[in-house]
Design a protein around this motif. Structure first.
Motif, short mmCIF file in Angstrom:
data_model
loop_
_atom_site.label_atom_id
_atom_site.label_comp_id
_atom_site.label_asym_id
_atom_site.label_seq_id
_atom_site.Cartn_x
_atom_site.Cartn_y
_atom_site.Cartn_z
N ARG A 114 68.88 25.95 42.30
CA ARG A 114 68.39 24.74 41.71
C ARG A 114 67.92 24.20 43.06
N ALA A 115 68.29 24.32 44.23
CA ALA A 115 67.85 23.77 45.43
C ALA A 115 66.56 24.33 45.85
N SER A 116 66.22 25.53 45.72
CA SER A 116 65.24 26.33 46.20
C SER A 116 64.10 26.28 45.19
N GLY A 117 64.41 26.17 43.88
CA GLY A 117 63.33 26.35 42.92
C GLY A 117 62.71 25.01 42.21
N GLU A 118 62.91 23.91 43.07
CA GLU A 118 62.50 22.56 42.72
C GLU A 118 60.83 23.01 42.61
N VAL A 119 60.09 23.43 43.95
CA VAL A 119 58.79 23.33 43.88
C VAL A 119 58.42 24.88 44.20
N VAL A 120 57.63 25.66 43.65
CA VAL A 120 57.40 27.08 44.11
C VAL A 120 55.79 27.11 44.12
N ALA A 121 55.34 27.60 44.72
CA ALA A 121 53.81 27.76 45.16
C ALA A 121 53.14 26.46 44.74
N GLY A 122 53.68 25.28 45.36
CA GLY A 122 53.08 24.16 45.13
C GLY A 122 53.26 23.34 43.89
N HIS A 123 53.96 24.04 42.90
CA HIS A 123 54.06 23.63 41.56
C HIS A 123 55.42 23.15 41.32
N PRO A 124 55.81 21.85 40.44
CA PRO A 124 57.09 21.44 40.12
C PRO A 124 57.89 22.44 39.06
N LEU A 125 58.27 23.57 39.64
CA LEU A 125 58.61 24.47 38.48
C LEU A 125 60.32 24.01 38.02
N HIS A 126 60.82 23.61 38.86
CA HIS A 126 62.64 23.41 38.61
C HIS A 126 63.01 24.38 38.11
N LEU A 127 62.68 25.68 38.91
CA LEU A 127 63.18 26.87 38.37
C LEU A 127 64.88 27.40 38.90
N THR A 128 65.37 27.67 37.74
CA THR A 128 66.61 27.96 37.78
C THR A 128 66.88 29.16 37.10
N ILE A 129 68.21 29.89 37.26
CA ILE A 129 68.64 31.23 36.54
C ILE A 129 69.91 31.08 36.11
N SER A 130 70.27 31.86 34.97
CA SER A 130 71.36 32.03 34.29
C SER A 130 71.93 33.59 34.76
N ILE A 131 73.27 33.26 34.78
CA ILE A 131 73.93 34.74 35.12
C ILE A 131 75.12 35.21 34.26
N GLY A 132 75.26 36.58 33.97
CA GLY A 132 76.15 37.02 33.38
C GLY A 132 77.05 38.17 34.25
N GLY A 133 78.24 37.99 34.36
CA GLY A 133 78.88 38.86 35.36
C GLY A 133 80.21 39.62 34.60
N ALA A 134 80.42 40.65 35.25
CA ALA A 134 81.59 41.52 34.73
C ALA A 134 82.18 42.26 35.86
N SER A 135 83.71 42.20 35.77
CA SER A 135 84.15 43.16 37.07
C SER A 135 84.11 44.65 36.17
#
Length: 265
Positions: free
Chosen positions: A193-214
């Motif tokens: 969230r913090a790093s994906g606000e602006v990417v390559a000069g564009h306001p992408l607001h890039l986020t990720i979703s994660i699924g995990g399992a032990s």
């Protein structure tokens, strides 16, 4: 006994300086070996100093004329082979766009670490198709690079990070349990969230979703990945920009243990 695993990397010829150094060494050995052997043999024969040194000079001249060009050619070929093999190894191990491990190499590394247990995280970029459609694939590539940077910077050095394909990444945390997997997944979402606000000069607001399992040591890796994939689907369905950790012992992977955001109503 010789340790060839340590010896062979030291013998790799990567530069022109290595070629010249090994050529000089090979020439010295080629000259010294017959000269020393002949000197020992001649010492038993009654030769005068002029004859003795003359014979040795002729003996030294022959390998001195032959060894350098032959050694230079062979070592140059070995250098080309070394460079080619290392480049192939790099392409096999690392994704050319993002620099993280390739899918095949990632899964191989994970299988080697499975006896010690751990947790698998499946990471997917949110709304990635919309980024490509709106800003173009070059910006999409920069978004993938940014995700890879966040994954590498946020996870522990002992973790394995790779690209599974498209906008999907995998992270394996050796020895981690559900709680550790949840903590890492939460940190990854926050960092993105913090790093994906602006990417390559564009306001992408890039986020990720994660699924995990032990991972359970009695299960194949494929089952753990399937559980993580099901948890990722749940994260996507419930609003994205969040994570879920599925119970590895549950036959119904929809059972969720942790989330960094409340599910959407």
């Amino acid at each position: 006994m010789l340790d060839f695993d340590r010896l062979l990397p030291a013998l790799r010829i990567r530069s022109g300086q290595h070629v010249l150094a090994w050529t000089a060494a090979a020439t010295a050995i080629s000259v010294a070996a017959p000269v020393c052997a002949l000197a020992v043999a001649l010492s038993a024969i009654d030769f005068g100093p002029v004859q003795f040194w003359g014979i040795l000079a002729v003996c030294a001249a022959i390998p001195l004329l032959i060894a350098p060009p032959v050694a230079l050619f062979l070592l140059s070929m070995m250098r080309l082979i070394t460079i080619t093999v290392e480049r192939i190894d790099h392409y096999v191990q690392f994704d050319t766009l993002t620099g993280v491990l390739t899918r095949a190499y990632l899964l191989g590394r994970i299988r080697g670490a499975l006896p010690s247990g751990g947790a698998f995280l499946m990471v997917d970029a949110d709304h990635f198709k919309a980024i490509n459609d709106t800003y173009g694939h070059d910006v999409g590539d920069e978004a993938l690079k940014r995700i890879a940077e966040v994954l590498r910077a946020t996870t522990h050095a002992e973790s394995f990070v790779g690209r599974l394909g498209g906008e999907e990444f995998g992270v394996f945390l050796p020895g981690a349990d559900d709680a550790r997997a949840a903590a890492v997944a939460s940190a990854l979402c926050a960092a993105m969230r913090a790093s994906g606000e602006v990417v390559a000069g564009h306001p992408l607001h890039l986020t990720i979703s994660i699924g995990g399992a032990s991972h359970l040591r009695t299960d194949p890796l494929e089952r753990t990945m399937k559980l993580a994939d099901a948890a990722l689907y749940r994260a996507k369905r419930n609003g994205r920009d969040r994570f879920y950790i599925a119970a590895a012992t549950d036959t119904m992977p929809a059972l969720i243990l942790q989330s960094d955001a409340a599910p959407a109503p």
